[in-house]
Scaffold this motif. Structure first.
Motif, PDB file in Angstrom:
ATOM      1  N   LEU A 133      21.020 149.583 -52.349  1.00 53.15           N
ATOM      2  CA  LEU A 133      20.477 149.755 -53.700  1.00 53.15           C
ATOM      3  C   LEU A 133      21.062 148.699 -54.645  1.00 53.15           C
ATOM      4  CD1 LEU A 133      18.902 151.431 -55.822  1.00 53.15           C
ATOM      5  CD2 LEU A 133      20.950 152.843 -56.063  1.00 53.15           C
ATOM      6  N   CYS A 134      22.383 148.513 -54.569  1.00 48.13           N
ATOM      7  CA  CYS A 134      23.047 147.528 -55.426  1.00 48.13           C
ATOM      8  C   CYS A 134      22.563 146.116 -55.113  1.00 48.13           C
ATOM      9  CB  CYS A 134      24.565 147.612 -55.254  1.00 48.13           C
ATOM     10  SG  CYS A 134      25.298 149.096 -55.964  1.00 48.13           S
ATOM     11  N   LEU A 135      22.277 145.867 -53.854  1.00 50.09           N
ATOM     12  CA  LEU A 135      21.792 144.542 -53.450  1.00 50.09           C
ATOM     13  C   LEU A 135      20.514 144.189 -54.209  1.00 50.09           C
ATOM     14  CD1 LEU A 135      21.983 142.149 -51.418  1.00 50.09           C
ATOM     15  CD2 LEU A 135      20.687 143.563 -49.817  1.00 50.09           C
ATOM     16  N   ASP A 136      19.599 145.135 -54.325  1.00 53.55           N
ATOM     17  CA  ASP A 136      18.341 144.864 -55.010  1.00 53.55           C
ATOM     18  C   ASP A 136      18.496 144.882 -56.521  1.00 53.55           C
ATOM     19  OD1 ASP A 136      16.370 144.469 -52.890  1.00 53.55           O
ATOM     20  OD2 ASP A 136      16.921 146.489 -52.305  1.00 53.55           O
ATOM     21  N   LEU A 137      19.355 145.761 -57.035  1.00 56.45           N
ATOM     22  CA  LEU A 137      19.583 145.768 -58.481  1.00 56.45           C
ATOM     23  C   LEU A 137      20.223 144.465 -58.939  1.00 56.45           C
ATOM     24  CD1 LEU A 137      20.837 149.388 -59.224  1.00 56.45           C
ATOM     25  CD2 LEU A 137      18.729 148.326 -60.014  1.00 56.45           C
ATOM     26  N   ALA A 138      21.085 143.905 -58.109  1.00 58.07           N
ATOM     27  CA  ALA A 138      21.709 142.632 -58.447  1.00 58.07           C
ATOM     28  C   ALA A 138      20.681 141.522 -58.546  1.00 58.07           C
ATOM     29  CB  ALA A 138      22.776 142.268 -57.406  1.00 58.07           C
ATOM     30  N   GLU A 139      19.597 141.632 -57.772  1.00 62.50           N
ATOM     31  CA  GLU A 139      18.559 140.602 -57.772  1.00 62.50           C
ATOM     32  C   GLU A 139      17.713 140.656 -59.048  1.00 62.50           C
ATOM     33  OE1 GLU A 139      17.101 138.163 -55.272  1.00 62.50           O
ATOM     34  OE2 GLU A 139      19.279 138.175 -55.098  1.00 62.50           O
ATOM     35  N   GLU A 140      17.282 141.901 -59.432  1.00 62.10           N
ATOM     36  CA  GLU A 140      16.287 141.987 -60.500  1.00 62.10           C
ATOM     37  C   GLU A 140      16.661 142.947 -61.631  1.00 62.10           C
ATOM     38  OE1 GLU A 140      12.215 142.441 -59.122  1.00 62.10           O
ATOM     39  OE2 GLU A 140      12.908 142.209 -57.068  1.00 62.10           O
ATOM     40  N   ARG A 141      17.610 143.818 -61.410  1.00 61.57           N
ATOM     41  CA  ARG A 141      17.917 144.908 -62.345  1.00 61.57           C
ATOM     42  C   ARG A 141      16.679 145.773 -62.610  1.00 61.57           C
ATOM     43  NH1 ARG A 141      20.290 140.761 -65.344  1.00 61.57           N
ATOM     44  NH2 ARG A 141      22.478 140.458 -64.783  1.00 61.57           N
ATOM     45  N   ALA A 168      17.614 139.496 -47.237  1.00 63.73           N
ATOM     46  CA  ALA A 168      17.366 139.950 -45.863  1.00 63.73           C
ATOM     47  C   ALA A 168      18.624 139.815 -45.004  1.00 63.73           C
ATOM     48  CB  ALA A 168      16.217 139.150 -45.254  1.00 63.73           C
ATOM     49  N   ALA A 169      19.314 138.688 -45.138  1.00 61.91           N
ATOM     50  CA  ALA A 169      20.535 138.486 -44.353  1.00 61.91           C
ATOM     51  C   ALA A 169      21.609 139.479 -44.763  1.00 61.91           C
ATOM     52  CB  ALA A 169      21.037 137.050 -44.537  1.00 61.91           C
ATOM     53  N   ALA A 170      21.697 139.749 -46.070  1.00 66.80           N
ATOM     54  CA  ALA A 170      22.701 140.695 -46.550  1.00 66.80           C
ATOM     55  C   ALA A 170      22.412 142.105 -46.045  1.00 66.80           C
ATOM     56  CB  ALA A 170      22.747 140.670 -48.075  1.00 66.80           C
ATOM     57  N   GLU A 171      21.129 142.486 -46.049  1.00 68.96           N
ATOM     58  CA  GLU A 171      20.779 143.818 -45.555  1.00 68.96           C
ATOM     59  C   GLU A 171      21.158 143.962 -44.087  1.00 68.96           C
ATOM     60  OE1 GLU A 171      16.935 146.800 -45.026  1.00 68.96           O
ATOM     61  OE2 GLU A 171      16.778 145.022 -46.298  1.00 68.96           O
ATOM     62  N   GLU A 172      20.876 142.953 -43.303  1.00 70.42           N
ATOM     63  CA  GLU A 172      21.243 142.994 -41.883  1.00 70.42           C
ATOM     64  C   GLU A 172      22.756 143.109 -41.720  1.00 70.42           C
ATOM     65  OE1 GLU A 172      20.795 140.230 -37.828  1.00 70.42           O
ATOM     66  OE2 GLU A 172      19.809 139.637 -39.701  1.00 70.42           O
ATOM     67  N   ALA A 173      23.500 142.343 -42.530  1.00 73.45           N
ATOM     68  CA  ALA A 173      24.963 142.379 -42.444  1.00 73.45           C
ATOM     69  C   ALA A 173      25.499 143.745 -42.855  1.00 73.45           C
ATOM     70  CB  ALA A 173      25.562 141.284 -43.317  1.00 73.45           C
ATOM     71  N   TYR A 174      24.909 144.349 -43.886  1.00 75.02           N
ATOM     72  CA  TYR A 174      25.348 145.670 -44.331  1.00 75.02           C
ATOM     73  C   TYR A 174      25.103 146.722 -43.238  1.00 75.02           C
ATOM     74  CZ  TYR A 174      26.424 144.639 -49.243  1.00 75.02           C
ATOM     75  OH  TYR A 174      26.991 144.189 -50.403  1.00 75.02           O
ATOM     76  N   ARG A 175      23.957 146.658 -42.598  1.00 75.22           N
ATOM     77  CA  ARG A 175      23.662 147.656 -41.564  1.00 75.22           C
ATOM     78  C   ARG A 175      24.614 147.500 -40.373  1.00 75.22           C
ATOM     79  NH1 ARG A 175      19.326 150.515 -42.887  1.00 75.22           N
ATOM     80  NH2 ARG A 175      17.797 149.607 -44.350  1.00 75.22           N
ATOM     81  N   ALA A 176      24.954 146.261 -40.033  1.00 75.75           N
ATOM     82  CA  ALA A 176      25.912 146.046 -38.939  1.00 75.75           C
ATOM     83  C   ALA A 176      27.292 146.566 -39.328  1.00 75.75           C
ATOM     84  CB  ALA A 176      25.983 144.554 -38.603  1.00 75.75           C
ATOM     85  N   ALA A 177      27.683 146.359 -40.587  1.00 70.94           N
ATOM     86  CA  ALA A 177      28.984 146.856 -41.043  1.00 70.94           C
ATOM     87  C   ALA A 177      29.013 148.376 -41.056  1.00 70.94           C
ATOM     88  CB  ALA A 177      29.287 146.305 -42.436  1.00 70.94           C
ATOM     89  N   ALA A 178      27.886 149.001 -41.447  1.00 71.60           N
ATOM     90  CA  ALA A 178      27.821 150.461 -41.466  1.00 71.60           C
ATOM     91  C   ALA A 178      27.967 151.029 -40.063  1.00 71.60           C
ATOM     92  CB  ALA A 178      26.511 150.916 -42.093  1.00 71.60           C
TER      93      ALA A 178
END
Length: 665
Positions: free
Chosen positions: A539-547, A508-518
């Motif tokens: 997409l990569c964020l979630d694939l990294a979690e579970e593939r 969740a924190a990473a998604e927020e950070a990515y949207r701010a960077a975008a």
């Protein structure tokens, strides 16, 4: 504790608490000099032997050890027997000199020189006077003919010449033009290829009321440059000559109340008066303006890109290959993203560079121009699979190293970096290139290249899993960007920090950070970076979690614009929609990913779809591509996103292939 100091700005010397240390014979001094040049790094005994003797005698290794022992006794005479030395230490196959901060005069000189940059003129003058006062003669004066000292002597000499010119600038800024004249006169006479010395000398003379002498100096510079190098003066010298002839008011020292806007207005007006409309000088000057414009922010970058191609076309129409080479190769704007913002323009600029290269003679006189054109090819062909890009970058680097031109080498190394993504596992190579570019930028007052080198290292250290090192480079980029008004660089550091959160924080924190960077990319003028990046990062964020394909795709933004990454995402989208047959066809049709910084990440996207589909051929292909990067974090070399450790994907592929083999049995 006794303080041991070392001097190399003159004959090599050592002192202990202010008293000279006896260094015995010339080879003892040579060993000390080689160790000082190494700046704390280990020098193997074999190298010391090669440096000390052209034809080493029997027992040379033993002699080196004897010299080292004598130096240790001289440097630390009070060291108790059988206790390890503190200064000249044995380390592995050789020796290292562990000097304390501030104890080597050359390093104090460099610190003072760099410390003076950006200081008010009075403080800069104080620092430069102190720095130049450290010199007792030529650097490593007693080893002028030794090959091992040549590069360091040349580097220190260049820094001293620059310090003299910076000191003159400070004097001019303080209104003491007369004090600047004698040393500038000597420097221009002794080093006639240094156009900055001629320029400052002429300006100082003009401000002393000696207009005729100023013009004579400028004409003498023209003659010396033509005789020594076969070149005409550069634009700054030509403009100064025109301004002196016109007695332009901008040549007088601006008053303390003059604003930057007023200085710019006076300079632009003088240029308009002195340089004819449509002249070649204006065309060349346009390249300099575009180069400066490109680093001012998103609007400036877009304007520079829009006008660059017209400038290149106008230069080619002049039917003068040398002019075309200067215009095409003069746009040496540091670049960090190996994907073009305007591929069509890049192809046209590359074609113009090739035509101009073919028209230029292959001789030493034209080597700098050829180097710039080759570097331009390396830059413009980034992200392609053509072998010409890497070849041109390597050729540019070789020429630049032979010419010993720091700015040219930095430009060529930028091209080498752009062509360093041809396969997986090259983060270490990029780290080395970034380190050299950053060092060149710091040593030679090229802040845009120092920032570039730090950003390259930020990306590379992230790929190698050294997040603490990457953090340090990101902080340095932010600091340098603020000091030098480079607003685009922090866009990349913000994306890096989003990646950092993705590696070590919550989804969740990473998604927020990515949207701010975008949001920071919006309006930055970098479509080659922006297109498709946010949805790919999520997409990569979630694939990294579970593939796991479906959860990852489900969290991707609705109606996402995947930009150039669409072919590698398409199989995942089809799988999520339940169209396994179409997904299989899409996987089988995938080409090798482009040669850019998301190469490993796109390979992992192909692996994710192939794992779910059981596509053995694709899995074997992806595994072979990823193996060279087994110790890296997939995608982190972009400084933007990650799909997790490469080894995890290799292991998953290996398990799937083993299971497949068992099923076949």
């Amino acid at each position: 504790m006794e303080r041991v100091g070392f001097g190399v700005l003159g004959p090599v010397a050592a002192e202990r608490d202010g008293a000279a240390v006896p260094l015995k014979g010339p080879r003892h001094r040579a060993v000390l000099a080689v160790l000082l040049i190494a700046r704390g790094r280990v020098v193997p005994v074999d190298r010391l032997v090669d440096d000390l003797w052209e034809d080493p005698p029997d027992g040379a290794v033993g002699a080196v050890r004897t010299f080292v022992a004598a130096l240790r006794r001289a440097l630390e005479p009070d060291r108790p027997p059988r206790t390890p030395p503190r200064l000249l230490v044995t380390d592995g196959p050789g020796y290292a000199l562990r000097t304390a901060p501030g104890t080597v005069d050359a390093r104090r000189f460099e610190d003072a020189l760099h410390g003076g940059a950006g200081q008010p003129p009075k403080r800069a003058l104080e620092l430069l006077d102190g720095a130049l006062g450290l010199w007792r003669g030529p650097a490593y004066a007693d080893f002028a003919d030794e090959h091992w000292a040549r590069a360091e002597r040349s580097r220190l000499t260049e820094l001293r010449l620059r310090a003299v010119e910076q000191r003159a600038e400070a004097l001019l800024a303080l209104g003491d033009a007369a004090a600047a004249v004698p040393e500038l006169d000597a420097q221009a006479a002794e080093h006639p290829w240094r156009e900055e010395a001629w320029r400052l000398l002429a300006l100082a003379l003009y401000r002393c009321g000696r207009q005729a002498d100023a013009l004579a100096v400028l004409r003498r510079a023209r003659t010396r440059l033509a005789d020594a190098l076969g070149v005409d003066p550069g634009p700054r010298l030509r403009r100064l000559e025109a301004d002196v002839l016109a007695q332009d008011p901008s040549l007088e020292r601006p008053g303390a109340s003059a604003s930057a806007a007023e200085v710019w207005a006076r300079t632009a007006a003088a240029y308009d008066r002195a340089v004819a409309a449509g002249s070649r000088a204006r065309l060349e000057s346009s390249v300099g303006l575009l180069r400066s414009l490109a680093v001012t922010g998103g609007g400036g970058l877009e304007s520079a890109r829009e006008n660059r191609l017209a400038t290149v076309r106008a230069a080619e129409e002049a039917a003068d290959p040398e002019l075309a080479a200067r215009v095409i190769g003069g746009y040496d704007v540091p670049a960090i993203w190996p994907r073009s913002d305007d591929p069509a323009q890049a192809r046209e600029v590359a074609a113009a560079a090739e035509r101009t290269l073919a028209a230029l003679p292959e001789d030493r006189e034209h080597a700098p121009a050829r180097c710039r054109l080759l570097a331009t090819l390396g830059m413009e062909m980034r992200g392609t699979r053509s072998p010409r890009g890497p070849q041109a970058a390597r050729e540019a680097e070789a020429i630049a190293r032979g010419l010993d031109d720091p700015a040219l080498l930095a430009f060529a190394l930028n091209a080498v970096f752009m062509q360093s993504c041809t396969r997986a596992g090259l983060a270490g190579r990029r780290d080395a290139v970034g380190g050299e570019v950053a060092a060149l930028g710091a040593r030679h007052a090229m802040p845009t290249y120092e920032v570039l080198g730090r950003m390259v290292r930020m990306q590379a250290r992230a790929a190698l899993g050294d997040l603490r090192g990457a953090d340090g480079h990101a902080a340095a980029v932010d600091r340098l960007s603020e000091q030098n008004e480079l607003p685009l660089a922090p866009v990349f550091t913000q994306w890096y920090r989003a990646l950092r959160t993705a590696v070590s924080g919550t989804v969740a924190a990473a998604e927020e950070a990515y949207r701010a960077a975008a949001a920071r990319l919006d309006g930055a003028g970098m479509p080659g970076v922006e297109q498709g990046l946010l949805p790919l990062a999520l997409l990569c964020l979630d694939l990294a979690e579970e593939r796991a394909v479906s959860p990852a795709v489900a969290r991707a933004p609705a109606e996402a614009d995947w930009g150039p990454y669409r072919p590698w995402v398409e199989p995942l989208l089809l799988l999520h929609a339940g169209a396994a047959g179409q997904a299989r066809s899409a996987v089988r049709a995938l080409p090798e990913p482009p040669a850019d910084l998301v190469y490993e990440a796109l390979c992992c996207l192909e692996a994710a779809a192939s794992l779910e589909l059981g596509e053995r051929e694709s899995l074997e292909r992806v595994r072979d591509r990823l193996l060279p990067a087994a110790g890296e974090i997939a995608g982190a070399g972009s400084g933007m996103l990650t799909v997790g450790p490469v080894q995890g994907w290799i292991d998953a592929i290996g398990s799937a292939l083993v299971t497949d083999d068992r099923t076949d049995d």
